[in-house]
Design an enzyme around this catalytic site. Structure first.
Site, PDB file in Angstrom:
ATOM      1  N   GLU A  95     -14.291  24.634  55.522  1.00  0.00           N
ATOM      2  CA  GLU A  95     -14.078  25.985  54.986  1.00  0.00           C
ATOM      3  C   GLU A  95     -15.356  26.815  55.082  1.00  0.00           C
ATOM      4  O   GLU A  95     -16.454  26.286  54.934  1.00  0.00           O
ATOM      5  CB  GLU A  95     -13.709  25.912  53.502  1.00  0.00           C
ATOM      6  CG  GLU A  95     -12.426  25.181  53.226  1.00  0.00           C
ATOM      7  CD  GLU A  95     -12.177  25.015  51.738  1.00  0.00           C
ATOM      8  OE1 GLU A  95     -11.230  24.310  51.397  1.00  0.00           O
ATOM      9  OE2 GLU A  95     -12.930  25.567  50.912  1.00  0.00           O
ATOM     10  N   CYS A 108     -20.716  31.748  53.234  1.00  0.00           N
ATOM     11  CA  CYS A 108     -20.934  30.443  52.612  1.00  0.00           C
ATOM     12  C   CYS A 108     -20.427  29.396  53.606  1.00  0.00           C
ATOM     13  O   CYS A 108     -19.266  29.433  54.014  1.00  0.00           O
ATOM     14  CB  CYS A 108     -20.155  30.388  51.298  1.00  0.00           C
ATOM     15  SG  CYS A 108     -20.155  28.763  50.543  1.00  0.00           S
ATOM     16  N   CYS A 115     -17.339  15.042  51.348  1.00  0.00           N
ATOM     17  CA  CYS A 115     -18.673  14.899  50.753  1.00  0.00           C
ATOM     18  C   CYS A 115     -18.797  13.521  50.112  1.00  0.00           C
ATOM     19  O   CYS A 115     -17.906  13.101  49.376  1.00  0.00           O
ATOM     20  CB  CYS A 115     -18.910  15.990  49.705  1.00  0.00           C
ATOM     21  SG  CYS A 115     -20.544  15.854  48.945  1.00  0.00           S
ATOM     22  N   CYS A 119     -18.717  14.621  43.136  1.00  0.00           N
ATOM     23  CA  CYS A 119     -18.811  15.118  41.748  1.00  0.00           C
ATOM     24  C   CYS A 119     -17.400  15.264  41.180  1.00  0.00           C
ATOM     25  O   CYS A 119     -16.463  15.623  41.916  1.00  0.00           O
ATOM     26  CB  CYS A 119     -19.510  16.469  41.729  1.00  0.00           C
ATOM     27  SG  CYS A 119     -21.166  16.392  42.464  1.00  0.00           S
ATOM     28  N   CYS A 122     -15.187  18.526  41.770  1.00  0.00           N
ATOM     29  CA  CYS A 122     -15.235  19.201  43.069  1.00  0.00           C
ATOM     30  C   CYS A 122     -14.185  18.671  44.027  1.00  0.00           C
ATOM     31  O   CYS A 122     -14.110  17.466  44.282  1.00  0.00           O
ATOM     32  CB  CYS A 122     -16.630  19.035  43.656  1.00  0.00           C
ATOM     33  SG  CYS A 122     -16.788  19.772  45.292  1.00  0.00           S
ATOM     34  N   GLU A 163     -22.757  17.852  51.216  1.00  0.00           N
ATOM     35  CA  GLU A 163     -24.094  17.847  50.613  1.00  0.00           C
ATOM     36  C   GLU A 163     -25.101  18.102  51.743  1.00  0.00           C
ATOM     37  O   GLU A 163     -25.399  17.212  52.543  1.00  0.00           O
ATOM     38  CB  GLU A 163     -24.343  16.498  49.916  1.00  0.00           C
ATOM     39  CG  GLU A 163     -25.772  16.279  49.457  1.00  0.00           C
ATOM     40  CD  GLU A 163     -26.401  17.446  48.721  1.00  0.00           C
ATOM     41  OE1 GLU A 163     -25.919  17.832  47.639  1.00  0.00           O
ATOM     42  OE2 GLU A 163     -27.409  17.995  49.222  1.00  0.00           O
ATOM     43  N   SER A 194     -28.104  24.712  48.880  1.00  0.00           N
ATOM     44  CA  SER A 194     -27.758  24.174  47.558  1.00  0.00           C
ATOM     45  C   SER A 194     -27.613  22.657  47.631  1.00  0.00           C
ATOM     46  O   SER A 194     -26.984  22.126  48.548  1.00  0.00           O
ATOM     47  CB  SER A 194     -26.433  24.802  47.114  1.00  0.00           C
ATOM     48  OG  SER A 194     -25.982  24.218  45.917  1.00  0.00           O
ATOM     49  N   LEU A 218     -27.647  21.595  38.844  1.00  0.00           N
ATOM     50  CA  LEU A 218     -28.167  20.783  37.724  1.00  0.00           C
ATOM     51  C   LEU A 218     -27.011  20.257  36.870  1.00  0.00           C
ATOM     52  O   LEU A 218     -26.960  19.081  36.523  1.00  0.00           O
ATOM     53  CB  LEU A 218     -29.126  21.640  36.886  1.00  0.00           C
ATOM     54  CG  LEU A 218     -29.830  20.931  35.739  1.00  0.00           C
ATOM     55  CD1 LEU A 218     -30.819  19.889  36.258  1.00  0.00           C
ATOM     56  CD2 LEU A 218     -30.566  21.937  34.844  1.00  0.00           C
ATOM     57  N   ASN A 293     -14.005  25.987  38.021  1.00  0.00           N
ATOM     58  CA  ASN A 293     -12.786  26.512  38.633  1.00  0.00           C
ATOM     59  C   ASN A 293     -11.844  25.321  38.806  1.00  0.00           C
ATOM     60  O   ASN A 293     -12.169  24.384  39.510  1.00  0.00           O
ATOM     61  CB  ASN A 293     -13.182  27.129  39.981  1.00  0.00           C
ATOM     62  CG  ASN A 293     -12.074  27.935  40.599  1.00  0.00           C
ATOM     63  OD1 ASN A 293     -11.005  28.086  40.033  1.00  0.00           O
ATOM     64  ND2 ASN A 293     -12.311  28.432  41.784  1.00  0.00           N
ATOM     65  N   CYS A 335     -15.073  25.525  46.158  1.00  0.00           N
ATOM     66  CA  CYS A 335     -15.487  24.581  47.178  1.00  0.00           C
ATOM     67  C   CYS A 335     -14.423  23.526  47.507  1.00  0.00           C
ATOM     68  O   CYS A 335     -14.048  22.732  46.674  1.00  0.00           O
ATOM     69  CB  CYS A 335     -16.717  23.934  46.576  1.00  0.00           C
ATOM     70  SG  CYS A 335     -17.622  22.883  47.600  1.00  0.00           S
TER      71      CYS A 335
HETATM   72  N1  SAH Z   1     -23.168  19.919  47.663  1.00  0.00           N
HETATM   73  C1  SAH Z   1     -23.969  21.017  47.307  1.00  0.00           C
HETATM   74  C2  SAH Z   1     -23.476  22.333  47.866  1.00  0.00           C
HETATM   75  C3  SAH Z   1     -21.995  22.541  47.863  1.00  0.00           C
HETATM   76  S1  SAH Z   1     -21.244  22.707  46.269  1.00  0.00           S
HETATM   77  C4  SAH Z   1     -24.122  21.100  45.793  1.00  0.00           C
HETATM   78  O1  SAH Z   1     -23.449  20.366  45.091  1.00  0.00           O
HETATM   79  O2  SAH Z   1     -24.950  21.873  45.352  1.00  0.00           O
HETATM   80  C5  SAH Z   1     -21.831  24.308  45.759  1.00  0.00           C
HETATM   81  C6  SAH Z   1     -21.668  24.600  44.304  1.00  0.00           C
HETATM   82  O3  SAH Z   1     -20.265  24.743  43.983  1.00  0.00           O
HETATM   83  C7  SAH Z   1     -22.215  23.503  43.395  1.00  0.00           C
HETATM   84  O4  SAH Z   1     -23.109  24.054  42.451  1.00  0.00           O
HETATM   85  C8  SAH Z   1     -20.970  22.975  42.735  1.00  0.00           C
HETATM   86  O5  SAH Z   1     -21.252  22.528  41.458  1.00  0.00           O
HETATM   87  C9  SAH Z   1     -20.043  24.159  42.726  1.00  0.00           C
HETATM   88  N2  SAH Z   1     -18.645  23.781  42.567  1.00  0.00           N
HETATM   89  C10 SAH Z   1     -17.936  22.908  43.293  1.00  0.00           C
HETATM   90  N3  SAH Z   1     -16.659  22.824  42.847  1.00  0.00           N
HETATM   91  C11 SAH Z   1     -16.572  23.645  41.789  1.00  0.00           C
HETATM   92  C12 SAH Z   1     -15.532  23.996  40.891  1.00  0.00           C
HETATM   93  N4  SAH Z   1     -14.329  23.463  40.997  1.00  0.00           N
HETATM   94  N5  SAH Z   1     -15.806  24.877  39.907  1.00  0.00           N
HETATM   95  C13 SAH Z   1     -17.055  25.437  39.797  1.00  0.00           C
HETATM   96  N6  SAH Z   1     -18.069  25.159  40.614  1.00  0.00           N
HETATM   97  C14 SAH Z   1     -17.848  24.265  41.609  1.00  0.00           C
HETATM   98 FE1  SF4 Z   2     -20.414  17.284  47.140  1.00  0.00          FE
HETATM   99 FE2  SF4 Z   2     -21.541  19.489  46.095  1.00  0.00          FE
HETATM  100 FE3  SF4 Z   2     -18.915  18.966  45.740  1.00  0.00          FE
HETATM  101 FE4  SF4 Z   2     -20.754  17.468  44.502  1.00  0.00          FE
HETATM  102  S1  SF4 Z   2     -20.384  19.674  44.177  1.00  0.00           S
HETATM  103  S2  SF4 Z   2     -18.926  16.712  45.580  1.00  0.00           S
HETATM  104  S3  SF4 Z   2     -22.374  17.380  46.038  1.00  0.00           S
HETATM  105  S4  SF4 Z   2     -19.926  19.406  47.663  1.00  0.00           S
END
Ligand code: SAH
Ligand code: SF4
Length: 351
Positions: A95, A108, A115, A119, A122, A163, A194, A218, A293, A335
């Protein structure tokens, strides 16, 4: 029989391309002509490279991909956000999001298919890592956005699927080509990478000394809190993550941003707030609050007034902070959400 996808010409090193051109009986200056078509002219088709002989154009098309992404789906939000589900030559999907604000057009971009960090909140990590994107596939997302816009984007955020710091070998040459004057010509100070906090990656990025901005996801100001959202495999001790960010800020002279995905009951207590403010002041970092989200069951964002109060208190404590309303939340644009919907086997169940 499966057909091996052709390599992207952007992933063919200059020596290999020079050797290939020699084999075709072509003079060396063709490499520069090809590069001019591929980067500043955003050319996606060898047949359009009109200053090359027709035979060479045909040979190039047989050997290489000129462009690696094509839109499977485009979703437009009400707030000038356009999200692209992009197909790659091997059938995988990623995406990109184009965000238009007055005077600031941001794309973006993704760095991996899936990934490995996974997390909990995500959608991108639901099915784990499929593969890294090549440098050409990363660059092509920016060209795709520029073509959609009709002119060059002026801001790049590496915050899509994946990542970035686990694919630095491809990300660094991609961003170099995106920023080069004879490449796409985007200002390096308008690039933000990021990361979920990959310490060796942050240190390597500091060493290569490009003026890119760093954003650290963080999410919680304590190791215990982070362990509830980031699985152990790719999570580093907070003290090391913060030391690496400090070094990055010192060596690059750039300000670090702390991204903080807000989840009710997990990272929005008064104690979290006080510790977050302390970290932000120490790193002289700005804070970006991102209300979670929804991507599945079990967790939710704090109520809007809770987020607003958290923001106010951070600011009152001398921290530069903003709330990032997930632009395009109404189109499922967090994301990895579009990809998860399009390929449930990779992205898992999405709420
Ligand atoms: N992997 C990297 C970059 C991609 S994610 C990282 O984790 O920083 C980019 C940002 O989107 C991150 O800060 C992540 O916490 C946020 N993100 C991902 N899914 C989300 C969601 N469902 N709601 C809010 N923020 C989200
Ligand atoms: Fe990967 Fe970033 Fe999503 Fe965490 S928030 S699963 S590091 S893309």
């Amino acid at each position: 029989m499966t057909v091996e996808p052709k390599p992207s010409i952007k992933d063919v090193g200059s020596e290999r391309l020079a050797a290939w051109l020699r084999e075709q009986g072509q003079p060396a200056f063709r490499a520069k002509q090809i590069r001019e078509w591929l980067y500043p002219k955003w050319c996606t088709d060898f047949t359009e490279m009109t200053n090359l002989p027709a035979t060479l154009r045909a040979e190039l098309a047989v050997a290489f991909e000129a462009f690696t992404v094509s839109a499977d789906e485009t979703v437009r939000g009400t707030d000038e956000t356009e999200k692209f589900l992009l197909a790659l030559p091997d059938g995988n999907r990623i995406e990109s999001v184009l965000i238009r604000a007055p005077g600031r057009e941001t794309v973006c971009i993704s760095t991996q298919v899936g990934c490995p960090v996974r997390c909990v909140f995500c959608a991108s990590g639901r099915g784990g890592l499929v593969r890294d994107l090549t440098a050409g596939e990363i660059v092509d997302q920016v060209i795709f956005a520029c073509r959609a816009l009709g002119h060059r984007v002026n801001n790049i955020v590496v915050m899509g699927i994946g990542e970035p710091l686990l694919n630095l070998g491809n990300l660094i040459p991609a961003l170099d080509a995106i920023c080069a004057a004879d490449g796409l010509g985007v200002g390096a100070r308008h690039v933000t990478v990021s990361t979920s906090g990959i310490v060796p990656g942050i240190r390597r990025l500091a060493e290569v000394a490009r003026p890119w901005n760093l954003a650290l996801s963080l999410h919680s100001p304590t190791d215990a809190g982070r362990s509830k959202v980031i699985p152990p495999r790719h999570r580093y001790p907070l003290v090391d993550v913060l030391a690496a960010c400090d070094e990055y800020a010192r060596l690059s002279g750039r300000m670090v941003t702390l991204e903080y995905t807000m989840i009710a009951g997990r990272n929005d207590s008064r104690d979290d707030l006080a510790r977050l403010a302390q970290i932000a002041r120490r790193l002289r970092a700005k804070v970006n609050l991102i209300p979670y989200n929804r991507t599945g069951e079990g967790i939710c964002a704090p109520p809007a007034e809770g987020v607003a109060a958290f923001l106010d208190e951070l600011c009152a404590g001398g921290v530069q902070a903003t709330v990032r309303r997930e632009k395009g939340a109404e189109i499922g644009a967090a994301c990895g959400q579009l990809r998860a919907r399009a390929c449930p086997a990779d992205g898992g169940a999405v709420g």
